[in-house]
Design an enzyme around this catalytic site. Structure first.
Site, PDB file in Angstrom:
ATOM      1  N   ASP A 203       0.901  -1.228  -0.104  1.00  0.00           N
ATOM      2  CA  ASP A 203      -0.068   0.053   0.021  1.00  0.00           C
ATOM      3  C   ASP A 203       0.541   1.569   0.453  1.00  0.00           C
ATOM      4  O   ASP A 203       0.457   2.176   0.074  1.00  0.00           O
ATOM      5  CB  ASP A 203      -1.188  -0.042   1.132  1.00  0.00           C
ATOM      6  CG  ASP A 203      -2.246   0.838   1.104  1.00  0.00           C
ATOM      7  OD1 ASP A 203      -2.311   1.082  -0.068  1.00  0.00           O
ATOM      8  OD2 ASP A 203      -3.291   1.465   2.161  1.00  0.00           O
ATOM      9  N   SER A 227      -7.119   4.909   0.110  1.00  0.00           N
ATOM     10  CA  SER A 227      -7.296   4.521  -0.289  1.00  0.00           C
ATOM     11  C   SER A 227      -8.865   3.784  -0.526  1.00  0.00           C
ATOM     12  O   SER A 227      -9.111   3.201   0.270  1.00  0.00           O
ATOM     13  CB  SER A 227      -6.578   3.134  -0.059  1.00  0.00           C
ATOM     14  OG  SER A 227      -5.207   3.324  -0.429  1.00  0.00           O
ATOM     15  N   GLN A 277      -5.223  -1.619  -7.404  1.00  0.00           N
ATOM     16  CA  GLN A 277      -5.600  -0.479  -6.078  1.00  0.00           C
ATOM     17  C   GLN A 277      -6.011   0.151  -6.707  1.00  0.00           C
ATOM     18  O   GLN A 277      -5.661   1.022  -7.475  1.00  0.00           O
ATOM     19  CB  GLN A 277      -4.603  -0.097  -5.129  1.00  0.00           C
ATOM     20  CG  GLN A 277      -5.687   0.934  -3.998  1.00  0.00           C
ATOM     21  CD  GLN A 277      -4.855   1.678  -3.319  1.00  0.00           C
ATOM     22  OE1 GLN A 277      -4.138   2.324  -3.299  1.00  0.00           O
ATOM     23  NE2 GLN A 277      -3.893   0.676  -1.605  1.00  0.00           N
TER      24      GLN A 277
END
Length: 295
Positions: A203, A227, A277
């Site tokens: 991430d 996110s 993502q």
């Protein structure tokens, strides 16, 4: 093992509090809210605890609410199915009885089959690059005082970017990002733990890929970023204490959202994980300020 890496691995050790329920501790990394990779990594630990003997091969997660770095997280695991080759688990992460993340994870028995992979990009080696931490320390006076300590303290994962964006004077660049990364100390041999830690690290920086062609960064006070979801697929074992290359690109952005995808290679060129993502990134009206709500 370094102290900061030991602290991170302690965070990935969850406390059992009931049948398929675990309690995870949190940490403030200076993002304003809980780092999304923190919840992802702990959720995969919780799922893996319920599926010993099979290898995680994919996960799909949605961030529901911004997490609070001052509160512990309750992880509830549902055993959806155990088949002959695959097992499926669903994990719900909660704070104050409200879900902050839901994740579906699939595990597979060891199996052999056809193989092919994309080639690793030809990029500068990590030894020729400067770490993000060293760069942050060189400009620490420019970092807002409220997060200066978090951004300049020792970190468990070292990241070295190729062609990084200047966070204070960004210019438009192609929506492609390359970064080497590894832990700052030796890791245990456990393949599952290494995958959980890779999930945590995946991430870092990925959302920044879709921001590059627009000349904006997380450091701008008028940027709102978060996110929204995260998915990973694993295709081999690796060690987090060896250099890994994170090669990401962003094929599209629109409607306040940007889509990012990444391939993670070992130093010798094996493609061991793929990541996607979608993230929120908005530029607020003049006079309004916000902070990053996820990693």
């Amino acid at each position: 093992m370094s102290a900061v890496l030991g602290n991170l691995l302690d965070l990935l050790t969850l406390e059992p509090v009931g049948t398929d329920r675990y309690l995870g501790q949190t940490q403030d990394l200076g993002f304003g809210n809980l780092f999304g990779g923190h919840v992802l990594g702990q959720a995969l630990v919780a799922a893996s605890n319920s599926c010993v003997g099979r290898n995680v091969h994919s996960l799909h997660a949605y961030f529901i609410r911004a997490g609070n770095p001052k509160l512990p997280i309750d992880y509830q695991v549902d055993r959806i199915r155990d088949g002959g080759s695959f097992s499926v688990r669903r994990v719900t992460a909660l704070q104050n009885d409200a879900p902050i993340l839901i994740m579906s994870t699939s595990f597979q028995v060891q199996e052999h089959g056809f193989e092919h992979q994309a080639e690793m990009p030809d990029v500068a080696p990590p030894e020729s690059l400067v770490s993000e931490l060293d760069k942050a320390r060189s400009v620490k006076d420019l970092i807002p005082a409220r997060v200066r300590e978090q951004f300049t303290c020792d970190r468990p994962i070292e990241i070295r970017q190729i062609d990084p964006v200047n966070p204070f004077k960004p210019v438009k660049k192609a929506p492609v990002r390359y970064a080497w990364f590894r832990t700052v100390g030796a890791m245990p041999d456990d393949p599952t733990l290494n995958k959980c830690l890779l999930t945590y690290a995946s991430d870092f920086g990925l959302l920044g890929t879709c921001m590059r062609p627009h000349g904006v960064t997380f450091y701008q006070p008028d940027m709102m970023t978060a996110s929204l979801d995260h998915a990973m697929w694993f295709y081999g074992d690796f060690r987090m204490d060896d250099w890994l290359l994170y090669a990401s690109d962003s094929p599209v952005a629109g409607h306040g959202r940007g889509f990012n995808r990444g391939n993670i290679f070992t130093r010798d060129g094996r493609l061991v994980a793929c990541v996607t993502q979608e993230g929120l990134f908005r530029q607020l009206a003049e006079g309004r300020e916000t902070r990053t709500s996820q990693g």
